[in-house]
Write an enzyme that holds these catalytic residues in place. Sequence first.
Site, PDB file in Angstrom:
ATOM      1  N   ARG A  44     -11.315  -4.599   3.700  1.00 34.34           N
ATOM      2  CA  ARG A  44     -10.779  -4.033   4.945  1.00 34.34           C
ATOM      3  C   ARG A  44     -10.675  -2.501   4.833  1.00 34.34           C
ATOM      4  O   ARG A  44     -11.385  -1.899   4.020  1.00 34.34           O
ATOM      5  CB  ARG A  44      -9.437  -4.709   5.259  1.00 34.34           C
ATOM      6  CG  ARG A  44      -9.587  -6.233   5.474  1.00 34.34           C
ATOM      7  CD  ARG A  44      -8.271  -6.900   5.792  1.00 34.34           C
ATOM      8  NE  ARG A  44      -7.717  -6.436   7.046  1.00 34.34           N
ATOM      9  CZ  ARG A  44      -6.455  -6.672   7.435  1.00 34.34           C
ATOM     10  NH1 ARG A  44      -5.651  -7.374   6.650  1.00 34.34           N
ATOM     11  NH2 ARG A  44      -6.024  -6.223   8.591  1.00 34.34           N
ATOM     12  N   GLU A  47       0.626 -11.662  -7.193  1.00 28.74           N
ATOM     13  CA  GLU A  47       0.454 -10.976  -5.902  1.00 28.74           C
ATOM     14  C   GLU A  47      -0.575 -11.737  -5.072  1.00 28.74           C
ATOM     15  O   GLU A  47      -1.624 -12.126  -5.595  1.00 28.74           O
ATOM     16  CB  GLU A  47      -0.041  -9.544  -6.166  1.00 28.74           C
ATOM     17  CG  GLU A  47      -0.339  -8.745  -4.901  1.00 28.74           C
ATOM     18  CD  GLU A  47      -0.914  -7.350  -5.204  1.00 28.74           C
ATOM     19  OE1 GLU A  47      -0.968  -6.946  -6.399  1.00 28.74           O
ATOM     20  OE2 GLU A  47      -1.307  -6.674  -4.241  1.00 28.74           O
ATOM     21  N   ARG A  67      -5.963  -0.072   2.643  1.00 29.42           N
ATOM     22  CA  ARG A  67      -5.530  -1.372   2.088  1.00 29.42           C
ATOM     23  C   ARG A  67      -6.083  -1.608   0.681  1.00 29.42           C
ATOM     24  O   ARG A  67      -5.788  -2.614   0.044  1.00 29.42           O
ATOM     25  CB  ARG A  67      -5.954  -2.516   3.012  1.00 29.42           C
ATOM     26  CG  ARG A  67      -5.254  -2.506   4.341  1.00 29.42           C
ATOM     27  CD  ARG A  67      -5.587  -3.743   5.175  1.00 29.42           C
ATOM     28  NE  ARG A  67      -5.468  -3.436   6.590  1.00 29.42           N
ATOM     29  CZ  ARG A  67      -4.340  -3.503   7.287  1.00 29.42           C
ATOM     30  NH1 ARG A  67      -3.230  -3.893   6.721  1.00 29.42           N
ATOM     31  NH2 ARG A  67      -4.326  -3.192   8.577  1.00 29.42           N
ATOM     32  N   HIS A  78       0.808  -1.222   0.000  1.00 24.20           N
ATOM     33  CA  HIS A  78       0.000   0.000   0.000  1.00 24.20           C
ATOM     34  C   HIS A  78       0.840   1.270   0.000  1.00 24.20           C
ATOM     35  O   HIS A  78       0.289   2.363   0.030  1.00 24.20           O
ATOM     36  CB  HIS A  78      -0.927  -0.024   1.227  1.00 24.20           C
ATOM     37  CG  HIS A  78      -1.552  -1.359   1.488  1.00 24.20           C
ATOM     38  ND1 HIS A  78      -2.364  -1.982   0.555  1.00 24.20           N
ATOM     39  CD2 HIS A  78      -1.468  -2.230   2.537  1.00 24.20           C
ATOM     40  CE1 HIS A  78      -2.749  -3.148   1.037  1.00 24.20           C
ATOM     41  NE2 HIS A  78      -2.219  -3.332   2.236  1.00 24.20           N
ATOM     42  N   ASP A 132       8.054  -0.650  -8.969  1.00 26.36           N
ATOM     43  CA  ASP A 132       9.062  -0.433 -10.026  1.00 26.36           C
ATOM     44  C   ASP A 132       9.938  -1.673 -10.218  1.00 26.36           C
ATOM     45  O   ASP A 132      10.311  -2.004 -11.351  1.00 26.36           O
ATOM     46  CB  ASP A 132       9.955   0.768  -9.679  1.00 26.36           C
ATOM     47  CG  ASP A 132       9.284   2.099  -9.968  1.00 26.36           C
ATOM     48  OD1 ASP A 132       8.203   2.099 -10.599  1.00 26.36           O
ATOM     49  OD2 ASP A 132       9.835   3.141  -9.557  1.00 26.36           O
ATOM     50  N   SER A 190      -5.620 -12.064   3.679  1.00 25.63           N
ATOM     51  CA  SER A 190      -6.939 -11.481   3.950  1.00 25.63           C
ATOM     52  C   SER A 190      -7.477 -10.830   2.678  1.00 25.63           C
ATOM     53  O   SER A 190      -6.714 -10.558   1.740  1.00 25.63           O
ATOM     54  CB  SER A 190      -6.821 -10.432   5.058  1.00 25.63           C
ATOM     55  OG  SER A 190      -5.981  -9.358   4.631  1.00 25.63           O
TER      56      SER A 190
HETATM   57  C1  DQA Z   1      -1.643  -8.685   3.945  1.00 26.85           C
HETATM   58  C2  DQA Z   1      -2.632  -7.517   3.908  1.00 26.85           C
HETATM   59  C3  DQA Z   1      -1.903  -6.208   4.169  1.00 26.85           C
HETATM   60  O1  DQA Z   1      -2.832  -5.124   4.128  1.00 26.85           O
HETATM   61  C4  DQA Z   1      -1.259  -6.230   5.542  1.00 26.85           C
HETATM   62  O2  DQA Z   1      -0.523  -5.040   5.753  1.00 26.85           O
HETATM   63  C5  DQA Z   1      -0.417  -7.436   5.767  1.00 26.85           C
HETATM   64  C6  DQA Z   1      -0.862  -8.725   5.238  1.00 26.85           C
HETATM   65  C7  DQA Z   1      -2.368 -10.046   3.784  1.00 26.85           C
HETATM   66  O3  DQA Z   1      -1.684 -11.016   3.483  1.00 26.85           O
HETATM   67  O4  DQA Z   1      -3.582 -10.135   3.989  1.00 26.85           O
HETATM   68  O5  DQA Z   1       0.586  -7.377   6.471  1.00 26.85           O
HETATM   69  O6  DQA Z   1      -0.748  -8.553   2.839  1.00 26.85           O
END
Ligand code: DQA
Length: 146
Positions: A104, A95, A108, A77, A84, A99
Amino acid sequence: MKIAIINGPNLNLLGKRENTIYGAQTFEEYFELLQKSYATIHFKAFQSNIEGELINFIQQSDAAFDGVILNAAAYTHTSVGMGDAIRAIDTPVVEVHISNTLAREDFRHKSYITPYVKGLIVGFGIDVYRLAVESFLLESHSPNLS
Ligand code: DQA
């Protein structure tokens, strides 16, 4: 096939950290099971809480791996530099987030990573890593649905 799994800040605390959101399993426990389940895949796991170390590892992944699974955690975030780095390499990056980040807090919802990745898997708990592995296997195992 060689796959790197890169975990960003605080993911070394999986199993201890906010269990209701991230589950009770440590990444080490999960990684061992993942390796056993995909015995023909060569995995390398890397975790750091330091942005520059993560960028170094992304750069080094180019050509060294067939695919990268990246959970950049909080740097997702905030980090223009990680976005880059992904743009700069040829190795495809998937990616993942344990969660559902889009369900959320608003901060995020922004990802500096997503525009440059092959795909995004979120919200299925720690099994997002396994689903990302499957995404790299899709091309070789894809059923004919047409
Ligand atoms: C995360 C979600 C992110 O917003 C958070 O900062 C994390 C874990 C996840 O795997 O859900 O540290 O990447």
